[in-house]
Design a protein around this motif. Sequence first.
Motif, PDB file in Angstrom:
ATOM      1  N   LEU A 123      51.007  -2.791  56.050  1.00 41.34           N
ATOM      2  CA  LEU A 123      49.708  -3.573  55.735  1.00 41.34           C
ATOM      3  C   LEU A 123      49.510  -3.289  54.157  1.00 41.34           C
ATOM      4  O   LEU A 123      48.804  -4.378  53.652  1.00 41.34           O
ATOM      5  CB  LEU A 123      48.507  -2.808  56.598  1.00 41.34           C
ATOM      6  CG  LEU A 123      48.612  -3.083  58.189  1.00 41.34           C
ATOM      7  CD1 LEU A 123      47.665  -2.593  58.617  1.00 41.34           C
ATOM      8  CD2 LEU A 123      48.618  -4.686  58.363  1.00 41.34           C
ATOM      9  N   ALA A 124      49.870  -2.094  53.729  1.00 41.11           N
ATOM     10  CA  ALA A 124      49.578  -2.096  52.194  1.00 41.11           C
ATOM     11  C   ALA A 124      50.478  -2.999  51.430  1.00 41.11           C
ATOM     12  O   ALA A 124      50.187  -3.425  50.513  1.00 41.11           O
ATOM     13  CB  ALA A 124      49.618  -0.340  51.830  1.00 41.11           C
ATOM     14  N   ALA A 125      51.679  -3.144  51.792  1.00 51.17           N
ATOM     15  CA  ALA A 125      52.688  -3.819  51.063  1.00 51.17           C
ATOM     16  C   ALA A 125      52.435  -5.239  51.296  1.00 51.17           C
ATOM     17  O   ALA A 125      52.712  -5.950  50.267  1.00 51.17           O
ATOM     18  CB  ALA A 125      54.185  -3.414  51.659  1.00 51.17           C
ATOM     19  N   GLY A 126      51.721  -5.734  52.240  1.00 52.34           N
ATOM     20  CA  GLY A 126      51.145  -7.109  52.494  1.00 52.34           C
ATOM     21  C   GLY A 126      50.071  -7.544  51.804  1.00 52.34           C
ATOM     22  O   GLY A 126      50.074  -8.486  51.374  1.00 52.34           O
ATOM     23  N   ARG A 127      49.596  -6.457  51.308  1.00 49.88           N
ATOM     24  CA  ARG A 127      48.159  -6.962  50.498  1.00 49.88           C
ATOM     25  C   ARG A 127      48.571  -6.955  48.972  1.00 49.88           C
ATOM     26  O   ARG A 127      47.931  -7.700  48.134  1.00 49.88           O
ATOM     27  CB  ARG A 127      47.065  -5.595  50.396  1.00 49.88           C
ATOM     28  CG  ARG A 127      46.630  -5.482  51.829  1.00 49.88           C
ATOM     29  CD  ARG A 127      45.678  -4.451  51.909  1.00 49.88           C
ATOM     30  NE  ARG A 127      44.533  -4.724  51.200  1.00 49.88           N
ATOM     31  CZ  ARG A 127      43.681  -4.159  50.844  1.00 49.88           C
ATOM     32  NH1 ARG A 127      43.640  -2.807  51.133  1.00 49.88           N
ATOM     33  NH2 ARG A 127      42.618  -4.375  50.016  1.00 49.88           N
ATOM     34  N   GLY A 128      49.988  -6.832  48.271  1.00 50.23           N
ATOM     35  CA  GLY A 128      50.394  -6.791  47.161  1.00 50.23           C
ATOM     36  C   GLY A 128      50.259  -8.319  46.626  1.00 50.23           C
ATOM     37  O   GLY A 128      50.450  -9.137  47.455  1.00 50.23           O
TER      38      GLY A 128
END
Length: 69
Positions: A57-62
């Motif tokens: 999820l954090a990588a998708g927010r980049g």
Amino acid sequence: MAIRLLLLALGLAELLAPEKVVDFWMNLATTESDVELRSWVYTVARLEGLVIVLWVLAAGRGDTTEAEA
């Protein structure tokens, strides 16, 4: 993108049903059917699932424009 979805699915499976996931992989890894796991293995699998889900999820927010350049 497809790898992230697979990781998300694996992370959710480990988070929601760690017994099934761990037992599946242990059956593939060993030839013995009566392997006894330590009591903390399922807790660690659940934590691993949480870490995987949070990471995906954090990588998708980049910003995706940096990845394309």
